[in-house]
Design a protein around this motif. Structure first.
Motif, mmCIF file in Angstrom:
data_model
loop_
_atom_site.group_PDB
_atom_site.id
_atom_site.type_symbol
_atom_site.label_atom_id
_atom_site.label_comp_id
_atom_site.label_asym_id
_atom_site.label_seq_id
_atom_site.Cartn_x
_atom_site.Cartn_y
_atom_site.Cartn_z
ATOM 1 N N ARG A 159 0.835 -1.206 0.000
ATOM 2 C CA ARG A 159 0.000 0.000 0.000
ATOM 3 C C ARG A 159 0.870 1.256 0.000
ATOM 4 N NH1 ARG A 159 -3.617 -1.195 3.778
ATOM 5 N NH2 ARG A 159 -5.245 -1.711 2.277
ATOM 6 N N ASP A 173 -6.286 -10.299 -3.959
ATOM 7 C CA ASP A 173 -7.020 -9.935 -2.743
ATOM 8 C C ASP A 173 -8.120 -8.941 -3.132
ATOM 9 O OD1 ASP A 173 -7.902 -8.632 -0.369
ATOM 10 O OD2 ASP A 173 -6.044 -9.169 0.650
ATOM 11 N N GLY A 174 -9.344 -9.434 -3.207
ATOM 12 C CA GLY A 174 -10.457 -8.610 -3.677
ATOM 13 C C GLY A 174 -10.680 -7.351 -2.867
ATOM 14 N N ILE A 175 -10.595 -7.453 -1.558
ATOM 15 C CA ILE A 175 -10.829 -6.288 -0.689
ATOM 16 C C ILE A 175 -9.752 -5.236 -0.926
ATOM 17 C CG2 ILE A 175 -10.920 -5.507 1.705
ATOM 18 C CD1 ILE A 175 -12.111 -8.216 2.441
ATOM 19 N N PHE A 176 -8.504 -5.677 -1.020
ATOM 20 C CA PHE A 176 -7.396 -4.748 -1.245
ATOM 21 C C PHE A 176 -7.525 -4.084 -2.615
ATOM 22 C CE2 PHE A 176 -3.135 -3.892 -2.924
ATOM 23 C CZ PHE A 176 -2.645 -3.043 -1.942
ATOM 24 N N LEU A 190 -10.171 -3.733 -4.504
ATOM 25 C CA LEU A 190 -11.336 -2.853 -4.557
ATOM 26 C C LEU A 190 -11.002 -1.484 -3.972
ATOM 27 C CD1 LEU A 190 -14.306 -2.284 -5.105
ATOM 28 C CD2 LEU A 190 -14.856 -3.310 -2.886
ATOM 29 N N ALA A 191 -10.336 -1.483 -2.839
ATOM 30 C CA ALA A 191 -9.962 -0.214 -2.199
ATOM 31 C C ALA A 191 -9.058 0.610 -3.110
ATOM 32 C CB ALA A 191 -9.274 -0.488 -0.857
ATOM 33 N N GLU A 192 -8.184 -0.075 -3.845
ATOM 34 C CA GLU A 192 -7.235 0.627 -4.705
ATOM 35 C C GLU A 192 -7.876 1.131 -5.995
ATOM 36 O OE1 GLU A 192 -4.231 1.568 -3.809
ATOM 37 O OE2 GLU A 192 -4.600 0.610 -1.855
ATOM 38 N N GLU A 205 -17.700 -7.477 -8.799
ATOM 39 C CA GLU A 205 -17.577 -6.651 -7.578
ATOM 40 C C GLU A 205 -16.425 -5.647 -7.702
ATOM 41 O OE1 GLU A 205 -19.058 -10.748 -6.746
ATOM 42 O OE2 GLU A 205 -17.171 -9.967 -7.586
ATOM 43 N N ILE A 206 -15.584 -5.819 -8.729
ATOM 44 C CA ILE A 206 -14.392 -4.976 -8.873
ATOM 45 C C ILE A 206 -14.457 -4.092 -10.115
ATOM 46 C CG2 ILE A 206 -11.872 -4.974 -9.158
ATOM 47 C CD1 ILE A 206 -12.629 -6.019 -6.455
#
Length: 574
Positions: free
Chosen positions: A323, A343-346, A348-350, A370-371
């Protein structure tokens, strides 16, 4: 001549010459004879040019009220000279003139003027520092002090104790100059609310003027460092050894690590958040931690995100490190481990911050509903990196083309058959009508939007809509040449042809033979352009009729090559 040399020995004794010289340089008065330095006209001329030259006047004229008024109007500070007549310090007009020119002159005025509202106000307007010479009563006057503080918050130093504790006055002073906090009353320098809401946001350094017991209080200092980590510098007692406070400080500003107690600076768990916040904190860490692999890489990637490439697989899998690298350069993701890129959550945030990093996401995430929509919404170019299924998703493609029609080139070819997508595109670039299938090129709603955006798109409309008067009229009103693409029937429609030639005279060439001979149509074409060249497209009989009807004009018919030409030469036109 004498004005430029004070060292000249001969004394001027000619009044006319003296007047000329002192008007150029008042100090030339020093080189005049005693009689001339006692001549009021000469002295006034010198003092008008430079008030300071009054020191060269005779003693009698130095005590002349009118001469001294001229001098003080330029240089009020002269009231403080030892040679200044003391009686004038009690002369209200002279004092007002002096403080208007230089507020500090109030120091030398008679005591009664230090309590004179008008004199003090005039002095303060000239120089806020004059407040220090006002009487105690006036330094307790809200309006007087307000005038001074409006110029500089530091004027609070000279206010009465009462006003230095007045929260309205203090707020205005510190907002004007944070250093004025030093002069607030002890009560305000102990007021948590005033400090944290009014003073601290202006500058952390105000804490050095806060009472010591607050600077030793954990709850107060925790609130301060949470606002600005560098407030830790002013902590007292055990504050710099309080782990909770240190963590809060370095998380807010990593450089606060400099002010932590040495034993805490040696702890990895303290240094880590500091360096995550800023690579500059690394210099305050102990030497052994400066070479810690993770801390060192954290510092490096904040300066060059692509330095992640040099990290170990373990560090390339560390979300904190990755990050930090991506905050500096989003492309650093390409050097992250597969586990991070999957890593989907990571991710997505980016992509919410930079949709283009979808390029480096795992293949599975490039097809994740979702992305991908979030990436494309953030940047339409992210559609390039989505998988083929996503490029066929109407909602995703629509989100892209709503940003720019250029995104259509990144979508699946089948999207050109979607009415909503193509309608969005032709509103931005009409000629994209050419990419529509026949069904959509026969859709009046789409074609109308296309020709409204660009008349050239009429050529791509269906035969049926090129026979639609509304559609064709909309096109020719923008570009008369569009009549070339109209149906034969509309090329014989007078309304359409008139609209075309009124926009572009040479559109006459595409009109039906019948309308190329119509007097009204020909006149409209001829009047559209100055050189009248469109007339060559008219039929000969129509030219003759039009020429006869045009006032102040003559016509010449040339049958060469079976082409009728009319030369119209109106008055004033060559």
């Amino acid at each position: 001549m004498l004005a430029g040399s004070r060292a000249a020995t001969p004394l001027v004794n000619n009044k006319a010459i003296a007047l000329q010289v002192v008007q150029e340089d008042g100090h030339a008065l020093a080189h005049l004879t005693e009689d001339l330095r006692n001549d009021e006209e000469v002295v006034r001329a010198a003092v008008t040019q430079d008030g300071r030259s009054v020191v060269h006047a005779s003693r009698a004229l130095r005590e002349d009220r009118g001469v001294m008024l001229l001098a003080l109007q330029q240089h009020g500070w002269m009231m403080g000279q030892q040679t200044f007549p003391k009686r004038f310090r009690s002369d209200r007009e002279l004092v007002l003139a002096a403080v208007n020119a230089d507020g500090i002159a109030l120091e030398f005025a008679a005591e009664k003027f230090h309590d004179d509202d008008e004199v003090v106000q005039t002095a303060i307007l000239s120089d806020w520092r004059a407040l220090r010479f006002a009487s105690h009563e006036l330094r307790d006057d809200f309006n007087i002090v307000f005038t001074a503080i409006s110029q500089s918050g530091k004027a609070l130093e000279f206010a009465s104790n009462g006003l230095r504790g007045d929260i309205r006055m203090a707020k205005m002073a510190v907002s004007q100059d944070w250093q004025a906090f030093e002069f607030c009353s002890l009560e305000l320098r102990s007021d948590r609310s005033f400090i944290q809401k009014e003073a601290l946001p202006l500058n952390t350094c105000i804490l050095k003027y806060v009472v010591e017991y607050l600077r030793s209080e954990p709850s107060f200092m925790l609130a301060c460092v949470s606002h600005n980590g560098l407030a830790l510098e002013f902590g007292l007692g055990e504050i710099k050894n309080n782990k909770e406070i240190i963590l809060a400080a370095v998380q807010q500003n990593g450089e606060a690590l400099e002010y932590a107690a040495p034993e805490l600076r040696e702890k990895y768990e303290i240094c880590l958040p500091a360096i995550i916040e800023t690579y500059k904190a690394l210099e305050y860490a102990p030497e052994d931690l400066q070479f810690h692999p993770k801390l060192k890489l954290l510092s490096d990637v904040q300066q060059n995100g692509l330095s992640l490439q040099s990290g170990t697989l373990e560090l390339k899998s560390d979300i904190q490190v990755v990050r930090a690298a991506m905050n500096q350069n989003g492309n650093a993701l390409k050097y992250a481990s597969e586990s991070i890129r999957d890593d989907g959550i990571f991710i997505l945030a980016e992509v919410l911050k930079n949709g283009l990093i979808l390029e480096y996401a795992s293949d599975s995430l490039k097809g994740a509903i979702e992305i991908v929509p979030f990436a494309v919404k953030q940047n339409w170019r992210a559609l390039l990196y989505a998988n083929q299924e996503m490029k066929k998703n109407v909602d995703i493609v629509l989100a892209a083309v709503e940003q720019t029609w250029k995104a259509l080139d990144l979508a699946d070819a089948s999207m050109c058959s979607n009415r909503q997508i193509m309608l969005t595109c032709v509103k931005q670039c009409g000629v994209l009508l050419a990419r529509c299938p026949p069904k959509l090129r026969n859709d009046k709603g789409i074609v109308s939007e296309a020709v409204n955006q660009d008349w050239h798109s009429l050529q791509h409309a269906s035969r049926e809509l090129r026979s639609d008067k509304d559609v064709v009229l909309a096109a020719v009103k923008q570009g008369g040449y569009a009549i070339k693409f109209a149906s034969r029937d509309l090329k014989n429609d007078k309304d359409v042809v008139l609209a075309a030639v009124e926009n572009y005279a040479h559109a006459l060439r595409f009109a039906s033979p019948q309308l190329r001979g119509d007097q009204q149509v020909i006149e409209a074409a001829v009047h559209k352009e100055e050189n009248r060249t469109a007339i060559r497209f008219a039929d000969k009989p129509g030219v003759e009729v039009a020429a006869k009807s045009m006032s102040r004009a003559r016509h010449v018919i040339d049958d060469t090559d079976n082409t009728a030409r009319l030369a119209v030469i109106e008055r004033g036109y060559p």
